[in-house]
Scaffold this active site. Structure first.
Site, short mmCIF file in Angstrom:
data_model
loop_
_atom_site.label_atom_id
_atom_site.label_comp_id
_atom_site.label_asym_id
_atom_site.label_seq_id
_atom_site.Cartn_x
_atom_site.Cartn_y
_atom_site.Cartn_z
N LEU A 169 0.77 -1.23 -0.07
CA LEU A 169 0.05 -0.03 0.08
C LEU A 169 0.89 1.31 -0.10
CD1 LEU A 169 -2.69 1.15 -0.04
CD2 LEU A 169 -3.00 0.92 2.47
N HIS A 170 1.56 1.43 -1.10
CA HIS A 170 2.31 2.78 -1.33
C HIS A 170 1.32 4.15 -1.38
CE1 HIS A 170 1.90 2.30 -5.87
NE2 HIS A 170 1.91 1.26 -5.50
N ALA A 171 2.02 5.09 -1.96
CA ALA A 171 1.48 6.37 -1.79
C ALA A 171 0.38 6.63 -2.80
CB ALA A 171 2.56 7.36 -2.05
N PRO B 158 -1.96 4.44 -4.31
CA PRO B 158 -3.15 3.80 -3.98
C PRO B 158 -3.40 4.26 -2.45
CG PRO B 158 -1.26 2.29 -4.00
CD PRO B 158 -0.69 3.23 -4.46
N ALA B 159 -2.65 4.47 -1.57
CA ALA B 159 -3.08 5.07 -0.24
C ALA B 159 -3.86 6.46 -0.56
CB ALA B 159 -1.74 5.36 0.65
#
Length: 85
Positions: free
Chosen positions: A14-16, A18-19
């Site tokens: 869950l990187h930047a 998609p977050a």
């Protein structure tokens, strides 16, 4: 109160990006929305709180929704997560 679990399949976790999209989706609802992973929790409406969880691929997350629009929010967020993570 509604909740669902999902195991992250994206190799990057869950990187930047998609977050940020997930936080934007969560902000559409009035309910309180919490994400839990690795024994830690964060307000799903705040990207930096979500990022601080350090959610990696194969991590199981639980999303808990509590409030007036919890039914609609749970369906929308689960659909969003399954489509993007």
């Amino acid at each position: 109160m509604k909740n669902f679990t999902y195991t992250i399949k994206d190799a990057k976790g869950l990187h930047a990006r998609p977050a940020g999209l997930l936080a934007k989706e969560a902000k559409r609802f009035n309910s309180k929305i919490i994400i839990t992973a690795n024994g830690k929790t964060a307000d799903l409406k705040h990207i930096f709180a979500v990022m601080s969880l350090g959610i990696k691929c194969a991590t199981t997350v639980t999303v808990t929704i509590d409030g007036e629009d919890e039914d609609v929010a749970a369906l929308a967020l689960e659909k969003h997560i399954k489509a993007n993570l």
